[in-house]
Design an enzyme around this catalytic site. Sequence first.
Site, mmCIF file in Angstrom:
data_model
loop_
_atom_site.group_PDB
_atom_site.id
_atom_site.type_symbol
_atom_site.label_atom_id
_atom_site.label_comp_id
_atom_site.label_asym_id
_atom_site.label_seq_id
_atom_site.Cartn_x
_atom_site.Cartn_y
_atom_site.Cartn_z
ATOM 1 N N HIS A 121 -3.887 -5.070 -0.258
ATOM 2 C CA HIS A 121 -3.367 -5.310 1.170
ATOM 3 C C HIS A 121 -3.556 -7.025 1.188
ATOM 4 O O HIS A 121 -4.546 -7.636 1.384
ATOM 5 C CB HIS A 121 -4.377 -4.964 2.362
ATOM 6 C CG HIS A 121 -4.170 -3.800 2.473
ATOM 7 N ND1 HIS A 121 -3.517 -3.126 3.446
ATOM 8 C CD2 HIS A 121 -4.700 -2.399 1.989
ATOM 9 C CE1 HIS A 121 -3.330 -1.683 3.432
ATOM 10 N NE2 HIS A 121 -4.252 -1.409 2.648
ATOM 11 N N CYS A 163 0.746 -1.147 -0.019
ATOM 12 C CA CYS A 163 0.142 0.167 -0.113
ATOM 13 C C CYS A 163 0.766 1.299 -0.082
ATOM 14 O O CYS A 163 1.834 1.547 -0.894
ATOM 15 C CB CYS A 163 -1.102 -0.167 1.134
ATOM 16 S SG CYS A 163 -2.263 1.181 1.024
ATOM 17 N N GLU A 184 -2.340 -9.012 3.551
ATOM 18 C CA GLU A 184 -2.938 -9.596 4.885
ATOM 19 C C GLU A 184 -4.675 -9.486 5.004
ATOM 20 O O GLU A 184 -5.006 -10.110 5.888
ATOM 21 C CB GLU A 184 -2.236 -8.635 5.822
ATOM 22 C CG GLU A 184 -2.687 -7.241 6.252
ATOM 23 C CD GLU A 184 -2.508 -6.232 5.295
ATOM 24 O OE1 GLU A 184 -2.778 -5.034 5.356
ATOM 25 O OE2 GLU A 184 -1.746 -6.434 4.163
#
Length: 228
Positions: A193, A83, A195
């Site tokens: 992202h 990001c 995650e």
Amino acid sequence: MSVDIAVVDYGMGNLRSVSKAIEHVAPSATVVVTSSPDVIAEAGRVVFPGQGAARDCMREIDARGLREAIATAARSKPFLGICMGMQVLFEHSEEGDTACLGILPGNVQRFPHEAMHDDRGNKLKVPHMGWNNVHQGAPHPLWSGIEDGERFYFVHSYFVQPTTPDLIAGFSHYPFPFTCAVASGNIFAVQFHPEKSQNAGLTLLGNFVTWNPGEHASACDLSGASCA
């Protein structure tokens, strides 16, 4: 203590979710969230996440004396930008007219207001937030086991524009094509992202923790030579 993976902490970003996701795919690795240049230098791999504004990001990086540590890591070991950690690797961001790290050639641009509508003329919101398809612009070990067009989770109002097309490893659409992954030497960086991207994101992180950049030559030499 030997550190396998350092997650760079400069006061911005969801560091806990990033570190937990890495620990999930690499349970035997020593994963440390750190703002220490020495720990970053000693780590075998570095993850550089982030969110917020580019100007604030650069201010916090410099306040912690992390600029050189980040640049050195990007040139010398497996390095994953996420990001904002992707955006500030480039030279300049329109956000706050901010000079960034300049590790990669290119700039960061805001989604233009006049272009933000779909094929039926409906207005699209900025930030671009939610799930979107990612198309693999070039083969790379971090794409292993991930289908072309797989969906990842995004939250951003700006996107990178590399001056060297060879850097582009992936792209998405909103409502036009934009670069969402780049690769160069030891660096792989993504706008989305991982995650927060469920199985696809965990697969990418798992690929990162076993990636040997020496086995995947890049077209761009970070030592300063021009990109072919």
